[in-house]
Design an enzyme around this catalytic site. Structure first.
Site, mmCIF file in Angstrom:
data_model
loop_
_atom_site.group_PDB
_atom_site.id
_atom_site.type_symbol
_atom_site.label_atom_id
_atom_site.label_comp_id
_atom_site.label_asym_id
_atom_site.label_seq_id
_atom_site.Cartn_x
_atom_site.Cartn_y
_atom_site.Cartn_z
ATOM 1 C CG ASP A 218 0.208 -6.993 3.352
ATOM 2 O OD1 ASP A 218 -0.415 -6.416 2.451
ATOM 3 O OD2 ASP A 218 -0.323 -7.779 4.160
ATOM 4 C CE LYS A 240 4.499 -13.531 5.093
ATOM 5 N NZ LYS A 240 4.031 -12.492 6.017
#
Length: 430
Positions: A218, A240
């Site tokens: 991520d 995210k």
């Protein structure tokens, strides 16, 4: 954004492309061979040149324009070098390059150009380059060419001594042995990458990353490690974004299991520690439920490491005897929040808030309403441990307005408490 004195190293294809060199002295003479070696179409502008450069022009290796630099000389250029002994001329060349969006090396003042020339050399068809970064407060990239040259020379000397050939032979032998023995690591490793600086990942985490077939990463993982991955490693983006695009946790779990069951070694590279607001336990459970072997590699949590790197202790004798880490992704009045903000407001110690930038004004207001002193110090550390790190300090009463004015954006760690006042005072730092 803060100035980041770190060059981005890239290989430019200058074959047949126009490169303008302004200046005809010994510095130009030293730089021209490398440009000629890569097939650049060189136009050199200078009223006078060294005999060697004159010889290059006479052999039609370069085009020599025998006059001083004039505005407009960089039109149509792909790359430029300002290497005269006149800082005013070099500054003018660099300014035109900036306007024309042409990368430019300025020999007399590295910070004045948009590119730097690394110390480079050849070994077995490989071009090895060493570029210096900042070497102290106020220094600029490319400001330590001597150190870069020493490292380059030492590396080439070592390679040419036969050590490089021996290592290549050993690596090929190891690769053949691995294929024969098939010693692949099983399953999934949940690796905490630390706060972002690639030097702050654990030794074990970095070793496992180098053995991965698939890396699920991520945006908070140490992204500077990704260019080091082998080209055959599959990279899955599990970012995210706050109130934006994101890969669902269910999709992440499924990707880990799917690739592991296909016989690949999967590294789930996370920022901070997998078990501090990292959903590591959910991913562990998904792997175990599917019968996939899984290991956890703890990482430096940003909640602790980022304030420490910024000079803020979470505890301090006589100041704070407790430190609480909370998530700020939900506002205090949200019914889904599991945090007792009323109880937190009554504490005298340190509160560390992760994922709380958007709700910072509401958090500060709630703490004050329930009894925390409005003059309590608050530090917001954006991009902690990274070159663009910046620290914004205020108090509970003013932090909402200050954060908006300073355009604070995630990722950022929020530290609330009297420990903020223990941050060392430096020029420009309070």
């Amino acid at each position: 954004m803060p100035q980041v004195d770190r060059p981005y190293i890239a290989g430019l294809d200058l074959t047949g492309r126009r490169v303008v060199v302004v200046g005809g002295g010994t510095i130009a003479q030293r730089r021209l061979p490398a440009l000629l070696d890569v097939g650049a179409r060189i136009e050199l502008i200078a009223p006078a040149v060294t005999p060697a450069i004159e010889g290059m022009a006479g052999a039609d290796e370069i085009v020599w324009v025998q006059r001083r630099y004039e505005p407009g000389d960089l039109a149509g250029a792909w790359y430029a070098m300002a290497v005269t002994d006149d800082p005013t001329v070099n500054a003018a060349v660099a300014q035109e390059a900036e306007e024309q969006r042409v990368f430019c090396v300025r020999a007399d003042r590295a910070a004045g150009g948009s590119a730097s020339t690394p110390a480079s050399g050849e070994w077995h068809g490989l071009r090895i380059a060493v570029a210096s970064e900042s070497v102290g407060p106020g220094s600029a990239h490319g400001a330590d060419p001597l150190r870069a040259a020493v490292v380059r020379d030492s590396l080439l000397e070592w390679l040419r001594s036969g050590a490089g050939d021996r290592i290549l032979a050993e690596r090929k032998q190891d690769t053949r042995a691995q294929k024969t023995q098939n010693p692949k690591l099983p399953g999934v490793a949940l690796v905490g990458g630390g706060p972002g600086d690639p030097d702050l990942i654990t030794v074990r985490g970095r070793r496992l990353l180098g053995q991965a077939d698939v890396v699920v990463v991520d945006r908070l993982g140490p992204r500077s490690l990704l260019p080091e991955l082998s080209p055959d490693v599959e990279l899955i983006d599990a970012t995210k974004l706050p109130r934006g695009r994101s890969m669902s946790q269910e999709a992440i779990n499924a990707a880990l299991v799917e690739h592991a069951l296909a016989g690949k070694f999967v590294v789930r590279l996370k920022g901070g520690d997998p078990y501090v607001f990292g959903r590591g336990s959910e991913e562990l459970e998904a792997c175990l439920d599917a019968g996939v072997p899984v290991q956890v590699v703890p990482g430096l949590s940003s909640a602790i490491s980022v304030p420490g790197l910024a000079g803020i202790p979470l505890t301090h004798r006589g100041v704070a005897h407790e430190a609480v880490i909370v998530s700020g992704h939900l506002p205090p009045d949200n019914p889904d929040s599991l945090i007792d903000w009323t109880a937190l407001a009554k504490l005298h110690g340190t509160i560390v808030v992760l994922m709380g930038v958007a709700n910072l004004p509401a958090i500060a207001r709630t703490l004050v309403e329930h009894g925390r002193d409005p003059l309590t110090g608050v530090a917001v550390i954006q991009d902690g441990s990274m070159p663009a790190e910046r620290v914004t300090v205020s108090d509970l009463a003013g932090i909402g307005e200050v954060a908006e004015r300073e355009n604070i954006r995630p990722p950022a760690i929020i530290v609330i408490g009297d420990v903020v006042g223990r941050r060392p005072k430096e020029p420009g730092n309070g």
